[in-house]
Design an enzyme around this catalytic site. Structure first.
Site, PDB file in Angstrom:
ATOM      1  N   TYR A 139       0.858  -1.189   0.000  1.00  0.00           N
ATOM      2  CA  TYR A 139       0.000   0.000   0.000  1.00  0.00           C
ATOM      3  C   TYR A 139       0.887   1.230   0.000  1.00  0.00           C
ATOM      4  O   TYR A 139       1.528   1.541   1.009  1.00  0.00           O
ATOM      5  CB  TYR A 139      -0.898  -0.048   1.227  1.00  0.00           C
ATOM      6  CG  TYR A 139      -1.880   1.102   1.391  1.00  0.00           C
ATOM      7  CD1 TYR A 139      -2.204   1.965   0.350  1.00  0.00           C
ATOM      8  CD2 TYR A 139      -2.512   1.302   2.616  1.00  0.00           C
ATOM      9  CE1 TYR A 139      -3.111   2.994   0.517  1.00  0.00           C
ATOM     10  CE2 TYR A 139      -3.436   2.328   2.797  1.00  0.00           C
ATOM     11  CZ  TYR A 139      -3.726   3.169   1.739  1.00  0.00           C
ATOM     12  OH  TYR A 139      -4.629   4.189   1.912  1.00  0.00           O
ATOM     13  N   LYS A 168      -1.402  -1.452  -4.116  1.00  0.00           N
ATOM     14  CA  LYS A 168      -2.412  -0.404  -4.111  1.00  0.00           C
ATOM     15  C   LYS A 168      -1.675   0.929  -4.209  1.00  0.00           C
ATOM     16  O   LYS A 168      -0.898   1.287  -3.323  1.00  0.00           O
ATOM     17  CB  LYS A 168      -3.248  -0.458  -2.827  1.00  0.00           C
ATOM     18  CG  LYS A 168      -4.275   0.671  -2.727  1.00  0.00           C
ATOM     19  CD  LYS A 168      -4.998   0.642  -1.384  1.00  0.00           C
ATOM     20  CE  LYS A 168      -5.906   1.856  -1.217  1.00  0.00           C
ATOM     21  NZ  LYS A 168      -6.516   1.901   0.144  1.00  0.00           N
TER      22      LYS A 168
END
Length: 299
Positions: A139, A168
């Site tokens: 992330y 992500k």
């Protein structure tokens, strides 16, 4: 080790409701929010990310919320649990807890007080991978974590660390997604974490869109995703322009605070964000109400 999880579509991010009386996590309201995300077409649920205020919960609250999410989803869709800890031992402990509880993947955002080198970040992810059996989503959200990982470095981790399988990207720079696609020859699953880039990101090859937006606007994000994937460009643009003001608002004003105010406007009081986060100013309540009215999402 598991590298087989395939996620696509809308990955729904529940906020974490708090009781304004006791400050405790309101599990019944959390369950309702999860049900709403699934009914709006979310193909996975990702709890305890930035929208879920995961970094603001103590260990008991975090574990309670993770377990409640996994148990309530009950395998209707995959569950991802967010992990954002300053220390590697704490991150490993939470990843192991989530793995044992039955999560399908963990989403790891390295947090920073001191500036971390790539070697330190790599070792952080390696230690988590060594301790668990489920996939890890890298992330990258420099605005919250204080760390900005380059596409080259994230691809290196995917290629080198057993359980690191997907990314992500939430930096807000669409060029990062093009780079992830090109560096991996289109093989790396990456996901859009920047709401207002949804149209561009999905067209750039993002496998999914990670968002708390469906909590307030229902299946509009799924309609957008599906129209892009089906090649209906005119419908996709119309849906995106319909949503863009709302998407920009929740990013600018803060996901947790915006979604909680929106729910209150729609008739469900889920408490305030955890201090030091604060509720939105009254003028922003008015602005959000107007946006939701325009979208036909105000009760």
């Amino acid at each position: 080790m598991n590298k087989t999880l395939e996620l696509t579509g809308i990955i729904g991010y529940p906020i974490t409701p708090f009781s304004d009386v006791t400050g405790a996590v309101n599990i019944l309201q959390l369950q309702g929010i999860i049900d709403g995300l699934i009914s709006s077409g979310s193909s996975a649920i990702a709890a305890l990310g930035s929208a879920g205020e995961g970094a603001y919960l103590n260990t008991a609250e975090w574990e309670e919320t993770a377990l409640a999410t996994i148990h309530h989803v009950a395998d209707r869709v995959p569950v991802i649990i967010g992990i954002s800890e300053l220390t590697t031992p704490d991150a490993v402990a939470r990843a192991v807890f989530a793995d044992k509880a039955g999560v399908k993947a963990v989403m790891v955002s390295p947090m920073s007080y001191y500036k971390l080198s790539e070697d330190e970040i790599f070792a952080h992810y390696q230690a988590i991978s060594d301790a668990i059996s489920v996939p890890i989503m890298v992330y990258n959200n420099p605005s919250t974590s204080g760390i900005d990982m380059s596409p080259e470095f994230m691809c290196k981790m995917v290629n080198s660390i057993t359980n690191v399988t997907m990314v992500k990207e939430s930096s807000g720079d669409i060029r990062r997604m093009h780079q992830l696609h090109m560096l991996s020859n289109g093989t790396l699953p990456f996901y859009n974490g920047c709401n207002y880039l949804a149209l561009e990101a999905i067209n750039a090859g993002a496998k999914g869109w990670c968002s708390a937006a469906p909590i307030l606007i229902g299946d509009l994000p799924k309609q957008l995703f599906d129209s892009i994937k089906s090649g209906d460009n005119n419908k996709a643009r119309n849906l995106f322009y319909q949503q863009i003001t709302f998407l920009e608002f929740i990013v600018k004003q803060g996901l947790a605070a915006s979604i909680k105010v929106g729910l209150k406007l729609q008739g469900t009081d889920v408490g305030s964000p955890r201090l030091p986060l604060k509720d939105l100013p009254a003028r922003e309540h008015v602005a959000l109400r107007r946006i939701l009215v325009d979208l036909g999402r105000f009760n």
